[in-house]
Design a protein around this motif. Sequence first.
Motif, short mmCIF file in Angstrom:
data_model
loop_
_atom_site.label_atom_id
_atom_site.label_comp_id
_atom_site.label_asym_id
_atom_site.label_seq_id
_atom_site.Cartn_x
_atom_site.Cartn_y
_atom_site.Cartn_z
N THR A 249 -27.83 -19.42 0.08
CA THR A 249 -26.71 -20.06 -0.62
C THR A 249 -27.28 -21.17 -1.48
O THR A 249 -28.19 -21.89 -1.06
CB THR A 249 -25.69 -20.66 0.37
N MET A 250 -26.76 -21.28 -2.69
CA MET A 250 -27.16 -22.37 -3.55
C MET A 250 -26.00 -22.79 -4.45
O MET A 250 -25.08 -22.02 -4.69
CB MET A 250 -28.38 -21.98 -4.41
N VAL A 251 -26.08 -24.02 -4.92
CA VAL A 251 -25.10 -24.55 -5.86
C VAL A 251 -25.80 -24.72 -7.20
O VAL A 251 -26.93 -25.22 -7.26
CB VAL A 251 -24.53 -25.90 -5.39
N ALA A 252 -25.15 -24.26 -8.26
CA ALA A 252 -25.71 -24.40 -9.60
C ALA A 252 -24.69 -25.08 -10.51
O ALA A 252 -23.50 -24.79 -10.44
CB ALA A 252 -26.10 -23.05 -10.17
N ARG A 253 -25.18 -25.98 -11.34
CA ARG A 253 -24.32 -26.67 -12.31
C ARG A 253 -24.27 -25.86 -13.60
O ARG A 253 -25.30 -25.37 -14.09
CB ARG A 253 -24.85 -28.07 -12.60
N ALA A 254 -23.09 -25.71 -14.18
CA ALA A 254 -22.93 -25.02 -15.45
C ALA A 254 -23.39 -25.95 -16.58
O ALA A 254 -22.82 -27.01 -16.77
CB ALA A 254 -21.48 -24.60 -15.66
N ILE A 255 -24.43 -25.55 -17.30
CA ILE A 255 -24.98 -26.40 -18.34
C ILE A 255 -24.48 -25.97 -19.71
O ILE A 255 -23.96 -24.86 -19.89
CB ILE A 255 -26.53 -26.40 -18.32
N SER A 256 -24.63 -26.83 -20.71
CA SER A 256 -24.20 -26.53 -22.07
C SER A 256 -25.31 -25.80 -22.81
O SER A 256 -26.47 -25.78 -22.38
CB SER A 256 -23.84 -27.81 -22.81
N GLY A 257 -24.97 -25.25 -23.96
CA GLY A 257 -25.96 -24.59 -24.79
C GLY A 257 -27.05 -25.53 -25.26
O GLY A 257 -28.18 -25.12 -25.52
#
Length: 282
Positions: A249-257
């Motif tokens: 299990t991992m958490v990932a942050r949604a990054i911008s272009g």
Amino acid sequence: MGGTWTDSEILAEIAKRTWYHKIQLRPGIATPGLKILEPLWDSTRKSRAHINYAGKRVLDIASFDGMWAFEAEKLGASLVVATDCMQPLYSNFELCKDILESKVLPLYNISPYNLWEGLKVLLMDDFSAPLPFPQQIRHNLFDIVQHTGLLYHVRDPLWTLSQARSVIKTGGHLLLETACILDDNESRMIFNGPPGNMNRIYHDITTYWVPSIRCLREMLASTLFEVLPQSITTVNSGTKNDYPIGRVTMVARAISGRETAADSYAELLRIYRNPGLVPDYL
């Protein structure tokens, strides 16, 4: 019905059904679920602790009986949408929703391959009127997308990650749990095998691909996500065909272009590659 259920009625109804998730319905009363998976669920909860759910909009993909959706609501989410592509599971979900007097919104029969197009109508902030999606909102709606117990069951795993990214706000979070090869050094993905012999990893016709942890990191990085290293938890399942198998299990942050390579971002914006992603300047 909600509060009108008696304990004996709940227990009797639970006993009639087959359950995957363990869902706490009342003090001392829970759906049985699969006990063998409880260590996995505890591991996922440790990773989930790195996300603040208070006041957030949450999409739960492949909800099944709904355990993760209902827990998101208990953690303070302002809106929880539960999707799955298996309509028969709706019965268990609805039972729990009724007993819990939950406001989780079930949108079953929505494919994880088609989230951007499938989630056309959500609710406004006052939860009273339909809002066209995406026409009136130029950026994506969800703060958190829960993608648990699904990736290894889909034929096109990278596509489901792209679809998850297409419906999550930049700066939002992905909670991802999947079967994996417990290897953070080599990037590889193992195919479970052809029809009639799908047992390279699991003896299971619903398992297609199992990535290594490093491969999973790279798949996320190529889909505008940044993994939070401190969020990674694993459960060891043993060895199969010389592969150390487990769950991660991992958490990932949604990054911008702007936070990735320009040429990679340009490719992701192509409608036939990743529908739903929008340029940062919109």
